[in-house]
Structure formats: structure tokens, C-alpha cells
Scaffold this active site. Structure first.
Site, short mmCIF file in Angstrom:
data_model
loop_
_atom_site.label_atom_id
_atom_site.label_comp_id
_atom_site.label_asym_id
_atom_site.label_seq_id
_atom_site.Cartn_x
_atom_site.Cartn_y
_atom_site.Cartn_z
N HIS A 126 -10.49 -5.92 -3.86
CA HIS A 126 -10.98 -5.98 -2.47
C HIS A 126 -11.66 -4.67 -2.08
O HIS A 126 -12.71 -4.67 -1.43
CB HIS A 126 -9.82 -6.26 -1.50
CG HIS A 126 -9.13 -7.57 -1.76
ND1 HIS A 126 -7.91 -7.90 -1.23
CD2 HIS A 126 -9.50 -8.65 -2.51
CE1 HIS A 126 -7.56 -9.11 -1.63
NE2 HIS A 126 -8.51 -9.58 -2.42
N ASP A 182 -5.06 -6.77 -6.88
CA ASP A 182 -5.84 -7.50 -5.87
C ASP A 182 -6.49 -6.52 -4.89
O ASP A 182 -7.67 -6.64 -4.54
CB ASP A 182 -4.94 -8.43 -5.03
CG ASP A 182 -4.57 -9.73 -5.73
OD1 ASP A 182 -4.82 -9.85 -6.94
OD2 ASP A 182 -4.01 -10.63 -5.06
N GLU A 183 -5.68 -5.56 -4.44
CA GLU A 183 -6.19 -4.61 -3.44
C GLU A 183 -7.38 -3.83 -4.01
O GLU A 183 -8.34 -3.55 -3.29
CB GLU A 183 -5.11 -3.61 -2.99
CG GLU A 183 -3.78 -4.22 -2.55
CD GLU A 183 -3.82 -5.01 -1.25
OE1 GLU A 183 -4.92 -5.38 -0.81
OE2 GLU A 183 -2.74 -5.26 -0.69
N TRP A 210 -3.02 -15.68 -9.84
CA TRP A 210 -1.55 -15.75 -9.81
C TRP A 210 -1.07 -16.24 -8.45
O TRP A 210 -1.75 -16.09 -7.44
CB TRP A 210 -0.95 -14.38 -10.11
CG TRP A 210 -1.29 -13.29 -9.13
CD1 TRP A 210 -2.40 -12.49 -9.13
CD2 TRP A 210 -0.54 -12.91 -7.97
NE1 TRP A 210 -2.38 -11.64 -8.06
CE2 TRP A 210 -1.24 -11.86 -7.33
CE3 TRP A 210 0.67 -13.33 -7.41
CZ2 TRP A 210 -0.79 -11.24 -6.16
CZ3 TRP A 210 1.12 -12.71 -6.25
CH2 TRP A 210 0.39 -11.69 -5.63
N GLU A 264 1.64 -6.50 5.30
CA GLU A 264 0.96 -7.64 4.67
C GLU A 264 1.16 -8.91 5.50
O GLU A 264 0.24 -9.73 5.62
CB GLU A 264 1.50 -7.87 3.25
CG GLU A 264 1.22 -6.74 2.26
CD GLU A 264 -0.22 -6.71 1.77
OE1 GLU A 264 -0.99 -7.63 2.08
OE2 GLU A 264 -0.58 -5.74 1.07
N GLU A 275 -5.12 -12.39 0.20
CA GLU A 275 -4.18 -11.48 0.85
C GLU A 275 -2.87 -12.17 1.22
O GLU A 275 -1.80 -11.57 1.17
CB GLU A 275 -4.81 -10.87 2.11
CG GLU A 275 -5.81 -9.77 1.85
CD GLU A 275 -5.15 -8.49 1.36
OE1 GLU A 275 -3.94 -8.31 1.57
OE2 GLU A 275 -5.85 -7.67 0.76
N HIS A 330 0.31 -11.77 -0.78
CA HIS A 330 1.03 -10.49 -0.90
C HIS A 330 2.30 -10.46 -0.07
O HIS A 330 3.38 -10.14 -0.57
CB HIS A 330 0.12 -9.31 -0.50
CG HIS A 330 -1.12 -9.23 -1.33
ND1 HIS A 330 -2.19 -8.44 -1.01
CD2 HIS A 330 -1.47 -9.87 -2.49
CE1 HIS A 330 -3.13 -8.57 -1.92
NE2 HIS A 330 -2.73 -9.44 -2.82
N GLU A 388 -8.18 -0.78 1.86
CA GLU A 388 -7.83 -1.51 0.64
C GLU A 388 -7.43 -0.54 -0.48
O GLU A 388 -6.52 -0.82 -1.25
CB GLU A 388 -9.00 -2.39 0.16
CG GLU A 388 -9.36 -3.53 1.09
CD GLU A 388 -8.39 -4.72 1.04
OE1 GLU A 388 -7.40 -4.70 0.28
OE2 GLU A 388 -8.63 -5.67 1.80
N THR A 395 -3.88 0.73 0.28
CA THR A 395 -2.82 -0.22 -0.10
C THR A 395 -2.70 -0.30 -1.62
O THR A 395 -1.60 -0.46 -2.15
CB THR A 395 -3.06 -1.64 0.47
OG1 THR A 395 -4.40 -2.02 0.20
CG2 THR A 395 -2.79 -1.70 1.96
FE LIG Z 1 -5.71 -5.69 1.07
FE LIG Z 2 -2.60 -6.99 0.66
#
Ligand SMILES: [Fe+2]
Ligand SMILES: [Fe+2]
Length: 329
Positions: free
Chosen positions: A200, A196-197, A33, A76, A111, A114, A164, A167
Site C-alpha cells: 500500500h 500488505d502495508e 491470504w 486497524e 485492510e 488486518h 502505510e 504501519t
Molecule cells: Fe495500511
Molecule cells: Fe492495515
């Protein structure tokens, strides 16, 4: 010096699997995305309808909420700090473009979306003084951070495994509050960023797990050292215009605690999850010192719980220039 060489050897061994880690934990650029997928499309005829909707929905969100969302966004946006810090880790060769530098570049690429997403949302919401927010971002990048890892990859991967997940928790909670208040667009943004976090987190957690297989005692000592220092938030040096370095962090963190977006209990919960996933209680063949570190880590959650129950969070929100219409408090 011998210790350092072992770390480098371990890093080189794990590095051989970098491409498979990238395949497993990151998403190819063409498939992932992008911020504009989640924001009003300004090339559309009716772009204004979406903007109006976004602004209407934003009216229901309270003072603490905006403080937290701004703080999260600024955190971020200070990504240049994190990338340059990771690139400096032992075992990373950005000039030779080794596997670890590739991982860091690809992680950074993900990242970077974000802050971009949340920044555009905040700008469109009309609820915050964007200039004050931008000053904070620039200050935070100027101030940098010191999280106690040095150039040590073991300590760094403990930090990123922890951070991670932190977040992930906080973006998820912000999304839940947004959804409850009828903010569909914002809720979706936060959920997707949280996703996403999580990927990670799973990657960094795997790096640590693998290092435990090769160098258990040193990994254990690094884990203990980071927990003794406490995992400091990346926005630790947060300030507003005219303020001293770090002067806004506590008020931001208290707002997050009041909203239940990220609390001391979450911190303890993350530690317990890491202890469980790395099977800290079952790791054997440790040196005496690492054995003690392991005992410390296993006892730490309950020790912290006793302290956390006594902590009182201030009830009133501190005024923030970010949220005041003219940027004046
Ligand atoms: Fe992150
Ligand atoms: Fe992030």
C-alpha cells in the site's frame, strides 16, 4: 478556484492508470491470504492443540507489548473511519464508481483483514480484557479523526504514503518481538500484515510521484503543509472506557516508543525515505513559494533529529484496562 480544477484534472489523468495500479500493488481476492490461514482451524479435530499452543506462547509477552498490540489492532479496526474519509476526497466519485473509488474499495478490502486477524488473535490469547478493547474500538470509530488533509487528494496521498510505511514498520517490529519470545503464529501474522502495508505504501508513494510530474509546485506545498502539521497517527483519539477523547493515546504511543516498535526516529527515517524517493532535492521549475517549501522539507529531518535526541520517554507503563484481568486499573 483555478487551483482546484488543476487538482481535479490531475486526479482524472492519474485515474486512467488505476487498473494497472490495482494489478501492480494489490492482490486478487482469490489469491490473497485470509485471517483464518494464520489462525487455529476450528473445523479441525485437534483445533484445541493449536489454541493451547497460542495461549502458552502468549504468556511470555509483557505489559507494554499487549498495550501496543491492542492499540495497533484497534487502529486497524477503525477502518470505517479511513474509508469514509478517503471516499470524500476530491476526485473520488463513489456513486459514479470511478477509478479512484474502485481503488479505495479494493484497498479497504485488503485492510479489513488486518483488524480481523489481530482481533481474533487477541481474543484467543486470553491475555486481554476483550470487552474493554471492544469499547475502545467503538469509541475510536465514534470519535473519528482529523488529520489536516481536508478533501485535498495531494495532502491525503502524503498522509497515506507516510502512514502505510509507519504501519509497516510497527507491525514488523511487533512481529520481531513476538518471534524472539517464541510466538510463531503471531510473528507470522504481523509479518504478513506488514507486507500488505508495504504494498500500500508503494502505491500511495507512486501516486505522489506521478502527481509531482504534473503539478510539482502544488504537490510540494501540500507535502510541506502536512509535515508542518505533523503526521498525526490514525488512533490519535484513542480512549478507554470512561475516559475522555484522546486520553489514552500518549500512553499507547509511549509504550510503542519504549518497546522500539515505532519511535520519533522512525518518523524522521520515513520522511527521509520519502524525500529521497520523490527526489525532492532535484525537482525544478518550482514557484518561489514551492522552492521554499522544498528547502524546508530537505532541512526538516536534521532539525527534527536535534529535537528527537532530547525527548525523554516515561519509563513506567501506565496501567490499561485492556490488559488488567477484570478491566479495572
Ligand atoms: Fe495500511
Ligand atoms: Fe492495515
Amino acid at each position: 478556484m483555478a487551483l482546484k480544477n488543476i487538482r481535479l484534472e490531475v486526479m482524472q489523468t492519474v485515474e486512467k492508470k488505476i487498473d494497472s495500479y490495482i494489478d501492480q500493488y494489490l492482490i486478487p481476492v482469490e489469491e490473497i491470504w485470509q485471517p483464518t490461514d494464520l489462525l487455529p482451524d476450528f473445523q479441525k479435530e485437534n483445533y484445541m492443540d493449536e489454541v493451547i499452543q497460542l495461549r502458552e506462547e502468549a504468556k511470555e509477552l509483557g505489559y507494554d507489548f499487549w498495550i501496543v498490540l491492542v492499540g495497533d489492532m484497534v487502529t486497524e479496526e477503525a477502518l470505517p473511519t479511513y474509508e469514509s474519509w478517503l471516499m470524500d476526497m476530491e476526485g473520488v466519485d463513489q456513486h459514479g464508481r470511478n477509478g479512484w473509488s474502485k481503488w479505495i474499495r479494493h484497498w479497504t478490502g485488503e485492510e479489513n483483514r488486518h483488524g480481523d486477524t489481530l482481533n481474533k488473535y487477541l481474543y484467543l490469547s486470553g491475555r486481554v480484557n476483550m470487552r474493554e478493547v471492544e469499547i475502545t474500538t467503538q469509541h475510536l470509530i465514534n470519535d473519528g479523526f482529523e488529520v489536516g488533509t481536508g478533501r485535498d487528494p495531494y495532502r491525503n496521498f502524503i498522509y497515506t504514503s507516510f502512514q502505510e510505511l509507519a504501519t509497516n514498520v510497527s507491525h514488523n517490529r511487533v512481529g520481531k518481538i513476538a518471534k524472539k519470545k517464541g510466538n510463531k503464529m503471531l510473528a507470522k501474522m504481523c509479518n504478513i500484515i506488514a507486507g500488505d502495508e508495504m504494498r500500500h505504501h508503494l502505491a500511495y508513494r507512486e501516486f505522489v510521484k506521478t502527481i509531482f510530474e504534473y503539478d510539482a509546485s502544488e504537490m510540494m506545498l501540500a507535502f510541506q503543509d502536512m509535515m508542518q502539521k505533523k503526521i498525526i497517527m490514525p488512533a490519535q483519539n484513542l480512549r478507554q472506557s470512561g475516559g475522555k477523547m484522546a486520553s489514552a493515546f500518549d500512553d499507547f504511543s509511549n509504550a510503542a516508543q519504549r518497546l522500539g516498535v515505532y519511535t520519533t526516529f522512525d518518523y524522521i527515517d520515513i520522511l527521509e525515505k520519502l524525500n529521497a524517493h520523490w527526489e525532492i532535492s532535484k525537482i525544478s521549475g518550482l514557484t518561489d513559494e514551492a522552492e521554499k517549501a522544498r528547502d524546508y522539507l530537505l532541512k526538516l529531518p536534521s532539525r527534527m533529529m536535534r529535537i528527537a535526541e532530547r525527548i525523554k520517554i516515561p519509563e513506567d507503563a501506565n496501567r490499561f484496562k485492556w490488559v488488567e484481568p477484570n478491566g479495572v486499573v
